[in-house]
Design a protein around this motif. Structure first.
Motif, PDB file in Angstrom:
ATOM      1  N   PRO A 273      32.899 -23.540  10.342  1.00 25.92           N
ATOM      2  CA  PRO A 273      31.222 -23.307  10.532  1.00 25.92           C
ATOM      3  C   PRO A 273      30.469 -24.075   9.405  1.00 25.92           C
ATOM      4  CG  PRO A 273      31.986 -21.225  10.386  1.00 25.92           C
ATOM      5  CD  PRO A 273      33.281 -22.152  10.119  1.00 25.92           C
ATOM      6  N   PRO A 274      29.600 -24.646   9.379  1.00 24.34           N
ATOM      7  CA  PRO A 274      28.895 -25.549   8.474  1.00 24.34           C
ATOM      8  C   PRO A 274      28.311 -24.418   7.343  1.00 24.34           C
ATOM      9  CG  PRO A 274      27.496 -25.502  10.366  1.00 24.34           C
ATOM     10  CD  PRO A 274      28.761 -24.792  10.823  1.00 24.34           C
ATOM     11  N   VAL A 275      27.957 -24.784   5.991  1.00 22.89           N
ATOM     12  CA  VAL A 275      27.423 -24.042   5.051  1.00 22.89           C
ATOM     13  C   VAL A 275      25.915 -23.830   5.340  1.00 22.89           C
ATOM     14  CG1 VAL A 275      26.926 -23.813   2.519  1.00 22.89           C
ATOM     15  CG2 VAL A 275      29.108 -24.784   3.542  1.00 22.89           C
ATOM     16  N   THR A 276      25.644 -22.478   5.631  1.00 24.26           N
ATOM     17  CA  THR A 276      24.096 -22.160   5.726  1.00 24.26           C
ATOM     18  C   THR A 276      23.388 -22.105   4.326  1.00 24.26           C
ATOM     19  OG1 THR A 276      24.702 -19.785   5.234  1.00 24.26           O
ATOM     20  CG2 THR A 276      24.818 -20.896   7.503  1.00 24.26           C
ATOM     21  N   ARG A 277      22.118 -22.120   4.404  1.00 22.27           N
ATOM     22  CA  ARG A 277      21.346 -22.262   3.040  1.00 22.27           C
ATOM     23  C   ARG A 277      21.488 -20.967   2.330  1.00 22.27           C
ATOM     24  NH1 ARG A 277      15.197 -23.859   4.596  1.00 22.27           N
ATOM     25  NH2 ARG A 277      15.695 -25.793   5.456  1.00 22.27           N
ATOM     26  N   LYS A 278      21.689 -19.818   2.698  1.00 19.66           N
ATOM     27  CA  LYS A 278      22.125 -18.646   1.980  1.00 19.66           C
ATOM     28  C   LYS A 278      23.346 -18.664   1.116  1.00 19.66           C
ATOM     29  CE  LYS A 278      22.290 -13.858   2.520  1.00 19.66           C
ATOM     30  NZ  LYS A 278      22.091 -12.359   3.408  1.00 19.66           N
ATOM     31  N   LYS A 279      24.256 -19.234   1.885  1.00 23.18           N
ATOM     32  CA  LYS A 279      25.641 -19.574   1.376  1.00 23.18           C
ATOM     33  C   LYS A 279      25.534 -20.670   0.179  1.00 23.18           C
ATOM     34  CE  LYS A 279      28.819 -18.318   5.164  1.00 23.18           C
ATOM     35  NZ  LYS A 279      29.906 -18.913   6.075  1.00 23.18           N
ATOM     36  N   ALA A 280      24.757 -21.437   0.527  1.00 26.12           N
ATOM     37  CA  ALA A 280      24.560 -22.547  -0.549  1.00 26.12           C
ATOM     38  C   ALA A 280      23.797 -22.024  -1.731  1.00 26.12           C
ATOM     39  CB  ALA A 280      23.731 -23.761   0.298  1.00 26.12           C
ATOM     40  N   MET A 281      22.843 -21.342  -1.537  1.00 23.82           N
ATOM     41  CA  MET A 281      21.906 -20.641  -2.732  1.00 23.82           C
ATOM     42  C   MET A 281      23.291 -19.731  -3.500  1.00 23.82           C
ATOM     43  SD  MET A 281      18.241 -19.888  -1.018  1.00 23.82           S
ATOM     44  CE  MET A 281      17.957 -18.944  -2.207  1.00 23.82           C
ATOM     45  N   VAL A 282      23.751 -18.987  -2.628  1.00 27.96           N
ATOM     46  CA  VAL A 282      24.681 -17.828  -3.527  1.00 27.96           C
ATOM     47  C   VAL A 282      25.839 -18.637  -4.252  1.00 27.96           C
ATOM     48  CG1 VAL A 282      26.537 -16.121  -3.175  1.00 27.96           C
ATOM     49  CG2 VAL A 282      24.429 -16.032  -1.960  1.00 27.96           C
ATOM     50  N   ARG A 283      26.307 -19.984  -3.873  1.00 23.24           N
ATOM     51  CA  ARG A 283      27.412 -20.597  -4.515  1.00 23.24           C
ATOM     52  C   ARG A 283      26.679 -21.323  -5.529  1.00 23.24           C
ATOM     53  NH1 ARG A 283      30.624 -23.886   0.247  1.00 23.24           N
ATOM     54  NH2 ARG A 283      31.678 -22.067   0.938  1.00 23.24           N
ATOM     55  N   SER A 284      25.389 -21.817  -5.487  1.00 28.10           N
ATOM     56  CA  SER A 284      24.798 -22.325  -6.784  1.00 28.10           C
ATOM     57  C   SER A 284      24.276 -21.562  -7.902  1.00 28.10           C
ATOM     58  CB  SER A 284      23.666 -23.376  -6.247  1.00 28.10           C
ATOM     59  OG  SER A 284      22.544 -22.238  -5.794  1.00 28.10           O
ATOM     60  N   LEU A 285      23.847 -20.120  -7.164  1.00 27.48           N
ATOM     61  CA  LEU A 285      23.724 -19.059  -8.230  1.00 27.48           C
ATOM     62  C   LEU A 285      24.855 -18.917  -9.141  1.00 27.48           C
ATOM     63  CD1 LEU A 285      21.740 -17.234  -9.226  1.00 27.48           C
ATOM     64  CD2 LEU A 285      22.126 -15.487  -7.483  1.00 27.48           C
ATOM     65  N   ILE A 286      26.053 -18.673  -8.295  1.00 26.60           N
ATOM     66  CA  ILE A 286      27.210 -18.279  -9.091  1.00 26.60           C
ATOM     67  C   ILE A 286      27.681 -19.383 -10.277  1.00 26.60           C
ATOM     68  CG2 ILE A 286      29.825 -18.044  -8.727  1.00 26.60           C
ATOM     69  CD1 ILE A 286      29.093 -16.460  -6.172  1.00 26.60           C
ATOM     70  N   PHE A 287      27.589 -20.826  -9.623  1.00 32.03           N
ATOM     71  CA  PHE A 287      27.707 -21.903 -10.410  1.00 32.03           C
ATOM     72  C   PHE A 287      26.955 -21.867 -11.681  1.00 32.03           C
ATOM     73  CE2 PHE A 287      26.955 -26.156 -11.888  1.00 32.03           C
ATOM     74  CZ  PHE A 287      28.368 -26.638 -12.386  1.00 32.03           C
ATOM     75  N   VAL A 288      25.749 -21.700 -11.541  1.00 28.15           N
ATOM     76  CA  VAL A 288      24.662 -21.621 -12.750  1.00 28.15           C
ATOM     77  C   VAL A 288      24.995 -20.320 -13.717  1.00 28.15           C
ATOM     78  CG1 VAL A 288      22.160 -21.297 -13.425  1.00 28.15           C
ATOM     79  CG2 VAL A 288      22.803 -22.707 -11.691  1.00 28.15           C
ATOM     80  N   ALA A 289      25.256 -19.242 -13.236  1.00 26.44           N
ATOM     81  CA  ALA A 289      25.709 -18.012 -14.045  1.00 26.44           C
ATOM     82  C   ALA A 289      26.849 -18.310 -14.711  1.00 26.44           C
ATOM     83  CB  ALA A 289      25.954 -16.710 -13.060  1.00 26.44           C
ATOM     84  N   SER A 290      27.917 -18.958 -13.825  1.00 23.68           N
ATOM     85  CA  SER A 290      29.201 -19.220 -14.809  1.00 23.68           C
ATOM     86  C   SER A 290      29.266 -20.064 -15.760  1.00 23.68           C
ATOM     87  CB  SER A 290      30.416 -19.472 -13.831  1.00 23.68           C
ATOM     88  OG  SER A 290      29.797 -21.021 -13.263  1.00 23.68           O
ATOM     89  N   VAL A 291      28.114 -21.326 -15.669  1.00 23.78           N
ATOM     90  CA  VAL A 291      28.003 -22.141 -16.895  1.00 23.78           C
ATOM     91  C   VAL A 291      27.137 -21.706 -18.018  1.00 23.78           C
ATOM     92  CG1 VAL A 291      26.453 -24.295 -17.285  1.00 23.78           C
ATOM     93  CG2 VAL A 291      27.629 -24.186 -15.312  1.00 23.78           C
TER      94      VAL A 291
END
Length: 156
Positions: A36-54
């Motif tokens: 299934p395609p990536v929803t906006r919520k999943k995209a936001m969570v992924r980007s938040l995790i990426f920013v937090a890890s950086v």
């Protein structure tokens, strides 16, 4: 012999690529891999995790041991009339070497660049380089002089 050229309009192009549900190929509910395609919520969570890890890695990266910082400060060898003042200069170091000037008389100060390399502070003296070692037990810097190795005591 004449070759015929067929012009395909966008309507005919998309009509040929319709799925079973009647939607164009770019509006499918599943990706090419069948997920299934990536929803906006999943995209936001992924980007938040990426920013937090950086942010976490950049904070932890600055906490490492900078081995050359043990050389910082003022060092003196009173018997040899030599004083070194070592300061940080960006990622490198700057060494102010104050010593007796035998040719002109008096005291001379040379400012030289230095780099921390392989556990030693390497001073670029122009034609060659001079290495400084550090003795943890005695809290002294070891320096090569013309007549042998000398110890410089930390000036407090």
């Amino acid at each position: 012999m004449r070759e015929s050229v067929t012009v395909i309009t966008t309507e005919r192009f998309f009509a040929r690529r319709r799925t079973e549900a009647g939607r164009p190929f770019f509006a499918r509910r599943r990706t090419e891999a069948g997920r299934p395609p990536v929803t906006r919520k999943k995209a936001m969570v992924r980007s938040l995790i990426f920013v937090a890890s950086v942010c976490a890695f950049s904070l932890l990266g600055g906490c490492g041991d900078h081995g050359g910082d043990i050389y910082l400060g003022k060092w003196s060898a009173p018997t040899r009339h030599t004083t070194l003042e070592i300061a940080k200069n960006g990622d490198n170091y700057l060494v102010a070497d104050t010593h007796l000037n035998f040719f002109a008389g008096g005291v001379k100060t040379d400012k030289l660049p230095a780099v921390y390399k392989d556990g030693m502070l390497v001073i670029g003296t122009g034609l060659e380089s001079q290495s400084l070692g550090y003795d943890k037990k005695k809290d002294v810097v070891l320096m090569q002089f013309a007549d042998g190795t000398g110890e410089l005591q930390r000036v407090k």
